[in-house]
Write an enzyme that holds these catalytic residues in place. Sequence first.
Site, short mmCIF file in Angstrom:
data_model
loop_
_atom_site.label_atom_id
_atom_site.label_comp_id
_atom_site.label_asym_id
_atom_site.label_seq_id
_atom_site.Cartn_x
_atom_site.Cartn_y
_atom_site.Cartn_z
CG ASP A 124 -2.31 0.48 0.92
OD1 ASP A 124 -2.43 1.34 0.04
OD2 ASP A 124 -3.28 0.05 1.61
CG ASP A 179 -9.44 1.94 -1.08
OD1 ASP A 179 -8.41 2.05 -1.77
OD2 ASP A 179 -9.43 1.74 0.14
C1 GLA Z 1 -5.96 1.31 1.34
C2 GLA Z 1 -6.05 0.31 0.19
C3 GLA Z 1 -7.19 -0.68 0.45
C4 GLA Z 1 -6.98 -1.39 1.78
C5 GLA Z 1 -6.83 -0.37 2.90
C6 GLA Z 1 -6.43 -1.00 4.21
O1 GLA Z 1 -7.09 2.13 1.38
O2 GLA Z 1 -6.23 0.97 -1.03
O3 GLA Z 1 -7.30 -1.62 -0.61
O4 GLA Z 1 -5.83 -2.19 1.69
O5 GLA Z 1 -5.84 0.61 2.58
O6 GLA Z 1 -6.22 -0.07 5.21
#
Ligand code: GLA
Length: 360
Positions: A124, A179
């Site tokens: 991430d 996301d």
């Molecule tokens: C980010 C990523 C997500 C998930 C969250 C976890 O937002 O893009 O896919 O992994 O972190 O905290």
Amino acid sequence: MTPPMGWNSWNHFWCGINETIVRETADALVSTGLAKLGYQYVNLDDCWAELNRDSEGNFVARKSTFPSGIKALADYVHSKGLKLGIYSSAGYKTCTQTQPGSLDYEEKDAMTFASWGIDYLKYDNCFFDGTKPIVRYPKMTRALMKTGRPIFYSLCEWGDMHPALWGDKVGNSWRNTMDIVDNWDSMVSRADANEVYAEYARPGGWNDPDMLEIGNGGMTNDEYIVHFSIWAISKAPLIIGCDLRSASNETLAILGNKEVIDVNQDPLGIQAKKVRMIGDCEIWAGPLSGYRFVVLILNRSKDWTYDIIAHFDDIGLPPGTVVKARDLWKHETLKERYENQLTAIVRPHSCRVFVLTPIS
Ligand code: GLA
């Protein structure tokens, strides 16, 4: 060399994961038959670690939720013929509960992951030091390579700095979007943003429009079919994001559509593209092995059913080619032979998917 398939905890469970859920999900992948269809990765997302490293700077599995540790979990998952994935960040902390990230700890963490038997790393982009992703992500590439263990490397950089342009030299897949949320608008907007980079996908390096929401309840069955179909033809990682232990038959029928999975796993590894857009109607198409083509006919309208024509000229079929058409959701080969075009009736917020095979 084909897009990874599996499950990840985030879309359904967020931080509420523990080793029982993960073990039972591995069991469910096998008992539902999904494992046999290729879903092999069982991936932990955020919130698997203690918020502090140990005195030697090593990651520690969260004692309250993963009391047996990650190595034992990997052994269990491997005993089922599956693979275990883990999650960290190219920053000082991860995104949600601020567990440690791997920036400046790349080699140590890669060695830890390899020693636990990890097969996949989602990496991430939270809490970084101001340096560019193209500086931070390759550090983990080198660290993973150094372990000698094959570990699928999934860059979760959210599309901040066009990861499609450099991702294939650094990892095996790259997120092009922020996301996904479990609704139609979010899903199609991720598909659109990801489609722009279609030319960059190839065996070993895939565009990632984020994980699947199928089975989480926010979309209709038709909408989830669109979700799965676009992800499949886009050669996206097919990472399930629902609670598989209680998945409905409808959900399993979508995730388990072998004909659609076969398109995703086609050895050519070419991502389909939009070849024509007519208002709410879109034709997406791409080549498959064996001189075949996949065509997705999409109706984005919320209210209207349309007759939509796919012109073979747009798809790239040589003039005069006669094809047979296989409907991948009805599981039938149409009786008619087609030359020049194929017309399909498409309901609101739904799609039809065909594989065209030349017969002359
Ligand atoms: C980010 C990523 C997500 C998930 C969250 C976890 O937002 O893009 O896919 O992994 O972190 O905290």
